[in-house]
Design an enzyme around this catalytic site. Structure first.
Site: not given
Length: 365
Positions: A53, A169
Site C-alpha cells: 500500500e 540417483s
C-alpha cells in the site's frame, strides 16, 4: 464487478513479484484507481521495507485522495518494522478499499478493516480470495495452525523408483525439471532433508542464480537436516557459501561446525517431526520444501505432515531393485491407502510434473 476482478488480478500479479523475496512476510500487491485509471501500483518486496500500500500510494501521490484501493491482503493495523498500512490509507484520503482476503495473522484478523471503516472508508472483502490465499499458502497456514506448509519434491522413474539400490540417483530427471526445482527452492523459507541424503548424495541444496532469478536478489533458504545421531560431516557441501544450517537431533547436544543444533524430543528413536514443524514455525518459516529419501518422506507422510507432493516423473524404468518413493509400514487393506488429489499435470522438458495433495481423512469425507 468485472472491473473489480481486473484490478484485483493486477494487484495479484504485482504481489507475485515478491514470490522469492518477502519471507517471512506475505506477498502483497496493491493498485490505486481513480475514474477507472490506475494511478499507483506497488508490491511488498522485502521484510522491513515498504508494504504494498505504501509503495502504491507513493506512486499515486496526491491523486490517491478520493481513490479506490485494491489490495490482496487486509491492510495491517499494528506497528511492526513499518507503521500500520490502514493508517497510511486513511491519511491518504482513499474513498474505498477492496480486499482479496482477511489477514489470518491474529495481530490483524479484521482489525485493519475495522480501522478503515471507523474512519468512514468503505471496504469490500473477498474478490479473488482463493487466488490470494494460494499465493500465501505458507503464511496463512503458519498463522492458522502454527506450522509451515510442507511441499515434498520427488524425482522418480515411471515405475516409481527414486534411486538405484546402490543409492545412485543423479540424474533421474532432465535439466528442465532441475531448473524448475530451483524455483520451488527459491520460494521456500527452508529446505528439509535427512542425514541419509547428506551422506549418500552430499547435496548443497542451494538456490542457484538463473535468468529468472538474478544473483543480486537471491535469498537462500534455511537448510534443515534431520540427524538424530549427529552424524553430520564437517565438510558437507550444505555448509558452502556460509549457508544457514539447522540440525535437528534427539542426541545429546554438542557443537557442530558451521551449524546450529536444535534438540527435539523423539518418538520410537526418531525425531518428533511435528515438534520440528512447530520449531520452524516459531522461526517464521512459511514454506518448507522437502528434498529427501524414502525414510524421511515416508515418516512425514505417515505423520500426516506433507501438504503437497510435487513429483517429477522421468521416462525411465529402473527396475525392482531400485529404491521406492516412501518407506511406509505395510498396508493390509485398500482402506489403509492414502489417496491423492491431483491438482496439476504438465510436461517439463522430457519429464512430467505431477502436483498432488494427500487426503489423510478419507473416512471423514
Amino acid at each position: 464487478m468485472t472491473s473489480h476482478i481486473a484490478y484485483m488480478s493486477r494487484a495479484l500479479q504485482l504481489a507475485e513479484r515478491g514470490l522469492f523475496t518477502t519471507a517471512p512476510n506475505p506477498r502483497v500487491g496493491c493498485v490505486i484507481v481513480v475514474n477507472d485509471v490506475i494511478v499507483g501500483e506497488g508490491w511488498h518486496q522485502r521484510a522491513g521495507e515498504g508494504h504494498a500500500e505504501v509503495n502504491a500510494l507513493k506512486q499515486a501521490g496526491l491523486k490517491a485522495k478520493g481513490a479506490d484501493c485494491y489490495v490482496t491482503l487486509e491492510p495491517c493495523s499494528h506497528f511492526g518494522r513499518t507503521p500500520p498500512c490502514a493508517d497510511t490509507l486513511i491519511n491518504a484520503g482513499v474513498r474505498r478499499v477492496f480486499i482479496a482476503m482477511m489477514d489470518p495473522n491474529p495481530r490483524v484478523a479484521g482489525s485493519g478493516i475495522a480501522k478503515l471503516e471507523a474512519a468512514g472508508i468503505a471496504t469490500t472483502v473477498g474478490i479473488l480470495e482463493q487466488q490470494a490465499e494460494k499465493l500465501n499458502i505458507g503464511f496463512c497456514q503458519r498463522m492458522r495452525t502454527g506450522r509451515p506448509y510442507i511441499r515434498s519434491k520427488i524425482a522418480m522413474s515411471v515405475d516409481g523408483r527414486t534411486a538405484m539400490a546402490s543409492g545412485e540417483s543423479k540424474w533421474i530427471t532432465g535439466s528442465a525439471a532441475r531448473q524448475d526445482v530451483q524455483q520451488l527452492r527459491a520460494r521456500s523459507s527452508a529446505i528439509l532433508t535427512g542425514i541419509g541424503t547428506i551422506l549418500a548424495d552430499n547435496p548443497a541444496l542451494s538456490v542457484r542464480p538463473e535468468a529468472w532469478y538474478p544473483q543480486q536478489t537471491i535469498r537462500q533458504p534455511l537448510r534443515v537436516v534431520v540427524d538424530s545421531q549427529l552424524r553430520m560431516p564437517d565438510d558437507a557441501k550444505i555448509f558452502e557459501d556460509n549457508a544457514q544450517v539447522l540440525i535437528a537431533t534427539s542426541s545429546a547436544i554438542k557443537a557442530v561446525s558451521h551449524a546450529e543444533v536444535c534438540h527435539l524430543p523423539s518418538i520410537n528413536n526418531q525425531i518428533d517431526l511435528a515438534a520440528l514443524m512447530t520449531e520452524l514455525a516459531q522461526r517464521e518459516i512459511n514454506e518448507v520444501m522437502v528434498e529427501a529419501g524414502s525414510q524421511l518422506n515416508g515418516a512425514l507422510l505417515a505423520a500426516g505432515l506433507i501438504d503437497e507432493l510435487v513429483i517429477y516423473m522421468a521416462p525411465k524404468i529402473m527396475g525392482d531393485g531400485a529404491k521406492g518413493i516412501f518407506h511406509l509400514p505395510d498396508f493390509t487393506s485398500m482402506a489403509d491407502n492414502i489417496d491423492l488429489q491431483i491438482t496439476d499435470i504438465r510436461p517439463v522438458g522430457d519429464d512430467w510434473r505431477i502436483t498432488a495433495l494427500p487426503k489423510y481423512n478419507k473416512d471423514n469425507e
